[in-house]
Design a protein around this motif. Structure first.
Motif, PDB file in Angstrom:
ATOM      1  N   ARG A   5      32.954  45.248  30.029  1.00 56.46           N
ATOM      2  CA  ARG A   5      32.995  43.978  30.745  1.00 56.46           C
ATOM      3  C   ARG A   5      34.206  43.175  30.324  1.00 56.46           C
ATOM      4  O   ARG A   5      34.861  42.534  31.155  1.00 56.46           O
ATOM      5  CB  ARG A   5      31.706  43.169  30.480  1.00 56.46           C
ATOM      6  CG  ARG A   5      31.590  41.941  31.386  1.00 56.46           C
ATOM      7  CD  ARG A   5      30.907  40.805  30.682  1.00 56.46           C
ATOM      8  NE  ARG A   5      31.520  40.493  29.406  1.00 56.46           N
ATOM      9  CZ  ARG A   5      32.637  39.764  29.261  1.00 56.46           C
ATOM     10  NH1 ARG A   5      33.318  39.346  30.309  1.00 56.46           N
ATOM     11  NH2 ARG A   5      33.111  39.504  28.053  1.00 56.46           N
ATOM     12  N   LYS A   6      34.566  43.211  29.027  1.00 60.09           N
ATOM     13  CA  LYS A   6      35.727  42.451  28.548  1.00 60.09           C
ATOM     14  C   LYS A   6      37.016  42.976  29.160  1.00 60.09           C
ATOM     15  O   LYS A   6      37.908  42.200  29.516  1.00 60.09           O
ATOM     16  CB  LYS A   6      35.810  42.519  27.029  1.00 60.09           C
ATOM     17  CG  LYS A   6      36.925  41.651  26.443  1.00 60.09           C
ATOM     18  CD  LYS A   6      36.923  41.695  24.924  1.00 60.09           C
ATOM     19  CE  LYS A   6      37.971  40.736  24.343  1.00 60.09           C
ATOM     20  NZ  LYS A   6      39.319  40.968  24.865  1.00 60.09           N
ATOM     21  N   GLU A   7      37.138  44.303  29.308  1.00 56.52           N
ATOM     22  CA  GLU A   7      38.344  44.870  29.914  1.00 56.52           C
ATOM     23  C   GLU A   7      38.497  44.381  31.354  1.00 56.52           C
ATOM     24  O   GLU A   7      39.598  44.021  31.783  1.00 56.52           O
ATOM     25  CB  GLU A   7      38.277  46.401  29.870  1.00 56.52           C
ATOM     26  CG  GLU A   7      38.470  46.984  28.479  1.00 56.52           C
ATOM     27  CD  GLU A   7      38.267  48.481  28.440  1.00 56.52           C
ATOM     28  OE1 GLU A   7      38.774  49.134  27.515  1.00 56.52           O
ATOM     29  OE2 GLU A   7      37.573  49.012  29.342  1.00 56.52           O
ATOM     30  N   ILE A   8      37.391  44.378  32.086  1.00 63.21           N
ATOM     31  CA  ILE A   8      37.442  43.901  33.467  1.00 63.21           C
ATOM     32  C   ILE A   8      37.809  42.423  33.517  1.00 63.21           C
ATOM     33  O   ILE A   8      38.653  41.994  34.311  1.00 63.21           O
ATOM     34  CB  ILE A   8      36.088  44.135  34.158  1.00 63.21           C
ATOM     35  CG1 ILE A   8      35.780  45.635  34.226  1.00 63.21           C
ATOM     36  CG2 ILE A   8      36.082  43.545  35.572  1.00 63.21           C
ATOM     37  CD1 ILE A   8      34.386  45.956  34.667  1.00 63.21           C
ATOM     38  N   TYR A   9      37.177  41.633  32.657  1.00 62.63           N
ATOM     39  CA  TYR A   9      37.435  40.193  32.617  1.00 62.63           C
ATOM     40  C   TYR A   9      38.898  39.923  32.285  1.00 62.63           C
ATOM     41  O   TYR A   9      39.563  39.097  32.920  1.00 62.63           O
ATOM     42  CB  TYR A   9      36.516  39.544  31.579  1.00 62.63           C
ATOM     43  CG  TYR A   9      36.722  38.050  31.418  1.00 62.63           C
ATOM     44  CD1 TYR A   9      36.259  37.152  32.390  1.00 62.63           C
ATOM     45  CD2 TYR A   9      37.370  37.529  30.288  1.00 62.63           C
ATOM     46  CE1 TYR A   9      36.442  35.789  32.237  1.00 62.63           C
ATOM     47  CE2 TYR A   9      37.563  36.174  30.135  1.00 62.63           C
ATOM     48  CZ  TYR A   9      37.091  35.297  31.110  1.00 62.63           C
ATOM     49  OH  TYR A   9      37.274  33.946  30.958  1.00 62.63           O
ATOM     50  N   ILE A  13      41.748  37.932  34.494  1.00 64.23           N
ATOM     51  CA  ILE A  13      42.518  36.816  33.933  1.00 64.23           C
ATOM     52  C   ILE A  13      44.009  37.081  34.079  1.00 64.23           C
ATOM     53  O   ILE A  13      44.791  36.209  34.478  1.00 64.23           O
ATOM     54  CB  ILE A  13      42.153  36.596  32.454  1.00 64.23           C
ATOM     55  CG1 ILE A  13      40.729  36.036  32.333  1.00 64.23           C
ATOM     56  CG2 ILE A  13      43.146  35.641  31.793  1.00 64.23           C
ATOM     57  CD1 ILE A  13      40.559  34.644  32.866  1.00 64.23           C
ATOM     58  N   ALA A  14      44.414  38.312  33.748  1.00 64.07           N
ATOM     59  CA  ALA A  14      45.839  38.666  33.844  1.00 64.07           C
ATOM     60  C   ALA A  14      46.329  38.552  35.278  1.00 64.07           C
ATOM     61  O   ALA A  14      47.439  38.071  35.540  1.00 64.07           O
ATOM     62  CB  ALA A  14      46.061  40.082  33.302  1.00 64.07           C
ATOM     63  N   GLU A  15      45.506  38.979  36.232  1.00 64.68           N
ATOM     64  CA  GLU A  15      45.891  38.900  37.636  1.00 64.68           C
ATOM     65  C   GLU A  15      45.952  37.442  38.093  1.00 64.68           C
ATOM     66  O   GLU A  15      46.859  37.048  38.833  1.00 64.68           O
ATOM     67  CB  GLU A  15      44.898  39.684  38.496  1.00 64.68           C
ATOM     68  CG  GLU A  15      45.214  39.699  39.980  1.00 64.68           C
ATOM     69  CD  GLU A  15      46.511  40.419  40.309  1.00 64.68           C
ATOM     70  OE1 GLU A  15      46.994  40.280  41.463  1.00 64.68           O
ATOM     71  OE2 GLU A  15      47.066  41.116  39.423  1.00 64.68           O
ATOM     72  N   LYS A  16      45.009  36.626  37.617  1.00 60.84           N
ATOM     73  CA  LYS A  16      45.023  35.202  37.959  1.00 60.84           C
ATOM     74  C   LYS A  16      46.293  34.539  37.451  1.00 60.84           C
ATOM     75  O   LYS A  16      46.950  33.752  38.137  1.00 60.84           O
ATOM     76  CB  LYS A  16      43.771  34.528  37.389  1.00 60.84           C
ATOM     77  CG  LYS A  16      43.698  33.019  37.627  1.00 60.84           C
ATOM     78  CD  LYS A  16      44.251  32.248  36.437  1.00 60.84           C
ATOM     79  CE  LYS A  16      44.281  30.760  36.695  1.00 60.84           C
ATOM     80  NZ  LYS A  16      45.013  30.007  35.651  1.00 60.84           N
ATOM     81  N   ASN A  17      46.667  34.873  36.222  1.00 59.96           N
ATOM     82  CA  ASN A  17      47.882  34.290  35.643  1.00 59.96           C
ATOM     83  C   ASN A  17      49.141  34.778  36.347  1.00 59.96           C
ATOM     84  O   ASN A  17      50.156  34.099  36.373  1.00 59.96           O
ATOM     85  CB  ASN A  17      47.965  34.614  34.154  1.00 59.96           C
ATOM     86  CG  ASN A  17      46.884  33.894  33.350  1.00 59.96           C
ATOM     87  OD1 ASN A  17      46.397  32.830  33.762  1.00 59.96           O
ATOM     88  ND2 ASN A  17      46.505  34.457  32.207  1.00 59.96           N
TER      89      ASN A  17
END
Length: 275
Positions: A5-9, A13-17
């Motif tokens: 789940r952390k990898e997906i999250y 986040i990286a894509e949002k940034n």
């Protein structure tokens, strides 16, 4: 394999940034409609509403991937347990034979099994299945040939698991026997008896180290012996082999053991100092 789940999250986040448009929404009405009651998307707070939404999304994706992994594992298990009568399948089943126990068939998979797995009763330690149409199932116990009772039980077990119409024969023989004469050229400054002993040990190690139903290759045997310290050359003058119930024949380049394994019966090496 499903991501954590952390990898997906972290990926979200990286894509949002990466997408700067998410940080520069200029239309106040659009902001109110799309981000009502949310903190600014530039917020670095761990409890920012937009982060909580991303957490929920990442959790749903993670759960989805877990379901796919579980399904894949279930399908692989069903495939592995399928009753496919290949040579490898028969070999695996013969290694599972438990002398003295009745074999059962699973009501769903129709696979053979024992109510209690007892490795101490698994008398077949080596198996090789060869041939097409009419297959030979060669077996060997921990000390060599199975006893008469063990062989009869193993043959009855084979009949239980074979598919209708299959033609199989259980081969349970003592080792094939080898006769080996050779000229050994050795370094004269070394002790002759020591080199002779090392060479015999190497020959026996090569033979015993072959896989069950493995092929004796004359060139490989010679190369193996020539690696012994002090050996300059090893010239085989006589190499013969016979099955347990057969007669000796000359071996030219390779020998295929009828029993699946072989041992030295007659060995004679003439040491020659290579001066």
């Amino acid at each position: 394999m499903a991501r954590t789940r952390k990898e997906i999250y972290d990926e979200i986040i990286a894509e949002k940034n990466r997408v700067q448009q998410l940080d520069v929404l200029s239309d106040e009405k659009q902001i109110k409609e799309a981000l009502s009651e949310m903190a600014e998307v530039q917020s670095g707070s761990k409890v920012a509403v937009w982060r909580l939404w991303l957490y929920i999304v990442s959790y749903c994706i993670w759960l989805h991937e877990q379901v796919f992994d579980a399904h894949k594992a279930e399908v692989n298990t069903l495939i592995a347990s399928a009753k496919v009568h290949t040579a490898g399948w028969y070999a695996e089943r013969m290694l599972e034979y438990q002398h003295g126990d009745l074999i059962l068939l699973h009501p769903d998979t129709k696979q053979p099994y024992y109510e209690v797995v007892d490795e101490s009763k698994q008398v077949v330690k080596s198996v090789a299945v060869t041939g097409r149409g009419y297959a030979l199932v060669k077996v060997k116990g921990v000390a060599g040939r199975l006893s008469t009772d063990e062989a009869q039980g193993a043959e009855a077990y084979l009949r239980e698991i074979q598919e209708p119409g299959a033609q199989l024969a259980l081969i349970n023989l003592d080792s094939d026997k080898l006769t080996l004469y050779a000229d050994l050229y050795y370094e004269p400054e070394l002790d002759k008896a020591t080199v002779e002993a090392a060479v015999r040990s190497a020959v026996e190690t090569y033979i015993s180290g072959l896989d069950f139903n493995g092929i004796l290759a004359v060139s490989d045997l010679v190369d193996y012996v020539k690696d012994v310290a002090g050996v300059r050359d090893f010239y085989i003058t006589v190499l013969r082999a016979r099955p347990d119930i057969g007669t000796y024949e000359d071996v030219q380049a390779r020998y295929y053991p009828a029993s699946g394994w072989m041992e030295l019966e007659d060995y004679n090496v003439t040491p020659i100092a290579d001066v």
